[in-house]
Design a protein around this motif. Structure first.
Motif, PDB file in Angstrom:
ATOM      1  N   LEU A 120      -6.240  -3.810   5.522  1.00  0.00           N
ATOM      2  CA  LEU A 120      -5.001  -3.098   5.835  1.00  0.00           C
ATOM      3  C   LEU A 120      -4.400  -2.470   4.581  1.00  0.00           C
ATOM      4  O   LEU A 120      -3.928  -1.332   4.600  1.00  0.00           O
ATOM      5  N   GLY A 121      -4.405  -3.248   3.476  1.00  0.00           N
ATOM      6  CA  GLY A 121      -3.890  -2.709   2.232  1.00  0.00           C
ATOM      7  C   GLY A 121      -4.671  -1.492   1.771  1.00  0.00           C
ATOM      8  O   GLY A 121      -4.083  -0.499   1.325  1.00  0.00           O
ATOM      9  N   SER A 122      -6.003  -1.554   1.879  1.00  0.00           N
ATOM     10  CA  SER A 122      -6.836  -0.410   1.495  1.00  0.00           C
ATOM     11  C   SER A 122      -6.533   0.811   2.349  1.00  0.00           C
ATOM     12  O   SER A 122      -6.473   1.940   1.855  1.00  0.00           O
ATOM     13  N   GLY A 123      -6.338   0.576   3.662  1.00  0.00           N
ATOM     14  CA  GLY A 123      -5.997   1.690   4.539  1.00  0.00           C
ATOM     15  C   GLY A 123      -4.671   2.332   4.178  1.00  0.00           C
ATOM     16  O   GLY A 123      -4.538   3.563   4.175  1.00  0.00           O
ATOM     17  N   LEU A 124      -3.674   1.506   3.871  1.00  0.00           N
ATOM     18  CA  LEU A 124      -2.372   2.045   3.472  1.00  0.00           C
ATOM     19  C   LEU A 124      -2.465   2.865   2.186  1.00  0.00           C
ATOM     20  O   LEU A 124      -1.774   3.875   2.020  1.00  0.00           O
ATOM     21  N   LEU A 125      -3.334   2.435   1.278  1.00  0.00           N
ATOM     22  CA  LEU A 125      -3.459   3.133  -0.011  1.00  0.00           C
ATOM     23  C   LEU A 125      -4.108   4.501   0.133  1.00  0.00           C
ATOM     24  O   LEU A 125      -4.095   5.295  -0.814  1.00  0.00           O
ATOM     25  N   ARG A 126      -4.658   4.795   1.294  1.00  0.00           N
ATOM     26  CA  ARG A 126      -5.218   6.128   1.510  1.00  0.00           C
ATOM     27  C   ARG A 126      -4.133   7.186   1.632  1.00  0.00           C
ATOM     28  O   ARG A 126      -4.350   8.353   1.282  1.00  0.00           O
ATOM     29  N   TRP A 127      -2.973   6.800   2.147  1.00  0.00           N
ATOM     30  CA  TRP A 127      -1.901   7.788   2.335  1.00  0.00           C
ATOM     31  C   TRP A 127      -0.621   7.413   1.610  1.00  0.00           C
ATOM     32  O   TRP A 127       0.369   8.154   1.645  1.00  0.00           O
ATOM     33  N   SER A 128      -0.595   6.284   0.942  1.00  0.00           N
ATOM     34  CA  SER A 128       0.594   5.859   0.228  1.00  0.00           C
ATOM     35  C   SER A 128       0.162   5.212  -1.085  1.00  0.00           C
ATOM     36  O   SER A 128      -1.021   4.933  -1.290  1.00  0.00           O
ATOM     37  N   ASP A 129       1.121   4.976  -1.975  1.00  0.00           N
ATOM     38  CA  ASP A 129       0.802   4.212  -3.177  1.00  0.00           C
ATOM     39  C   ASP A 129       1.058   2.733  -2.911  1.00  0.00           C
ATOM     40  O   ASP A 129       1.315   2.321  -1.780  1.00  0.00           O
ATOM     41  N   TRP A 130       1.012   1.921  -3.958  1.00  0.00           N
ATOM     42  CA  TRP A 130       1.133   0.473  -3.782  1.00  0.00           C
ATOM     43  C   TRP A 130       2.466   0.056  -3.190  1.00  0.00           C
ATOM     44  O   TRP A 130       2.574  -0.983  -2.547  1.00  0.00           O
ATOM     45  N   ARG A 131       3.506   0.884  -3.367  1.00  0.00           N
ATOM     46  CA  ARG A 131       4.821   0.529  -2.823  1.00  0.00           C
ATOM     47  C   ARG A 131       4.820   0.562  -1.289  1.00  0.00           C
ATOM     48  O   ARG A 131       5.603  -0.136  -0.641  1.00  0.00           O
TER      49      ARG A 131
END
Length: 427
Positions: A171-182
């Motif tokens: 899930l974290g990897s997926g979020l990092l595709r369109w967002s930064d770590w925040r």
């Protein structure tokens, strides 16, 4: 009565004993408790793919970023020590709701944190909040169920505890595709809001006033004193904590080892991390079947023996480079699978000895597990970010757990525990 008022009244009404619940009610309870338990692994693991990016964005070192993981584990440890006795005294719902609210607040503030020091502080608060969910979930199961019903429900919750770490880095990897770590922390805040809503309307109080422990701080100190005087209990808690330390060493070091040393991208890391978690979850479910034929004592000793051997082989592979990434992944899988067998049985053997103070005993157990894990995470960073550092701490945790089992617990002493109680708890 409005629908909302009816839901609130139902949630605050004392829960039926587990034996009197229908299949549908049990399923609903599993879903609620499983969702609550998931927040801990998600808080720990969801931001792992972003650790190198956080170090670069905040202009800090990998060791400093790994300390934010230590902060989360320390918060989980301290929070359990506080929340466990509190839940025995005032009931389960209030500590749960307040703790989840604190987690939401800390997650939102992480989104706007300007430096690594602030992130580390807020991660401690996140851990404090997440501690409420893990302590209360275990205590609720102990409140409602005994016998085979307890074993079956607890095995289902172990399934959730295994699935959450698999999904979290992905899930974290997926979020990092369109967002930064925040964006990862914003997602954690949103999940917290969902959970506090579910808990408020879907989890009744399970500890009636007549069963609550009175006496305030003095009673809490007495309870902890009683637990700490039980050598076998303390030894089993240490075994669980040291086995957990081996797993958290893998959690702390894997993103740097897989991404920086072996060149995996964030998505590939999520898959590699998930493969390890598959070993853990498979073993926890296999444990239920093994308990039909073998005692939890025997499973624990065998699992730690296999985990210790695999950890030492892992260290040799890391030091020599033999087999490359494939050998690292294969031996890590065995270590995690061994941990998946050891972790349900060591706590079960310990908790079966002190059912009269389930919240306090579960709190001490969880505090030691996360506290020792909090020490293991920075050790990986201090020794370096390569596979040798990670493998060294993983192997050290397994060796130490086996040593404590043999020298402090002494397997012969485990025969003093009531077999039926142990089999129930280990499920």
């Amino acid at each position: 009565m409005t629908a909302t008022a009816e839901m609130t009244e139902r949630a605050t009404r004392p829960q039926l004993s587990g034996e009197l619940m229908t299949s549908r009610q049990r399923l609903r309870l599993v879903l609620v408790l499983g969702s609550l338990i998931a927040i801990g692994p998600l808080t720990i693991d969801m931001y792992l793919p972003a650790l190198p990016a956080i170090a670069a964005d905040l202009h800090t070192t990998s060791a400093a970023v790994q300390l934010t993981l230590t902060g989360t584990l320390a918060g989980l440890a301290l929070g359990q020590l506080l929340i466990g006795p509190l839940s025995d005294a005032v009931g389960r719902r209030v500590p749960l709701l307040v703790g989840t609210g604190l987690h939401i607040l800390a997650s939102v503030l992480c989104v706007i944190a300007p430096n690594i020091g602030m992130v580390g502080t807020l991660r401690v608060l996140q851990g404090l909040g997440a501690a409420a969910t893990s302590v209360v979930a275990v205590a609720v199961v102990r409140d409602l169920f005994t016998g085979a019903a307890f074993a079956k429900l607890f095995s289902r919750l172990m399934l959730v505890m295994g699935v959450a770490p698999i999904l979290a880095p992905t899930l974290g990897s997926g979020l990092l595709r369109w967002s930064d770590w925040r964006g990862v922390f914003m997602a954690l805040a949103a999940f917290g809001v969902l959970l506090v809503t579910v808990a408020a309307f879907g989890l009744p109080e399970t500890l009636p006033p007549a069963r609550r422990r009175r006496g305030g701080v003095a009673a809490t100190v007495r309870d902890y004193g009683s637990l700490l005087r039980d050598r076998t209990f303390v030894g089993l808690v240490l075994v669980a904590g040291l086995a957990m330390a081996a797993l958290f060493a893998y959690v702390a070091g894997s993103s740097f080892v897989f991404q920086e040393q072996y060149g995996l991208d964030e998505q590939q890391f999520g898959l590699a991390f998930g493969a390890g978690a598959v070993g853990l979850i498979t073993a926890t479910q296999l444990n239920v079947r093994l308990l039909r034929r073998y005692s939890p004592q025997r499973i624990l000793i065998t699992a730690l023996g296999v985990g210790t051997a695999a950890g030492l082989v892992l260290l040799v592979f890391a030091a020599t480079g033999f087999g490359g990434l494939a050998s690292i992944l294969a031996t890590l899988w065995v270590v995690l699978a061994a941990g998946g067998l050891a972790l349900p049985n060591a706590p079960a053997l310990a908790l079966s000895r002190h059912g009269e103070a389930a919240g306090t005993a579960a709190a001490l157990l969880g505090a030691v597990q996360f506290g020792v894990g909090a020490l293991a995470a920075p050790m990986v960073g201090i020794l370096g970010t390569g596979s040798v550092a990670m493998a060294g701490v993983v192997a050290g945790g397994m060796v130490a757990a086996m040593t404590v089992l043999l020298a402090v617990v002494r397997p012969a002493r485990l025969g003093e525990v009531e077999p039926g109680a142990v089999a129930v708890a280990a499920g």
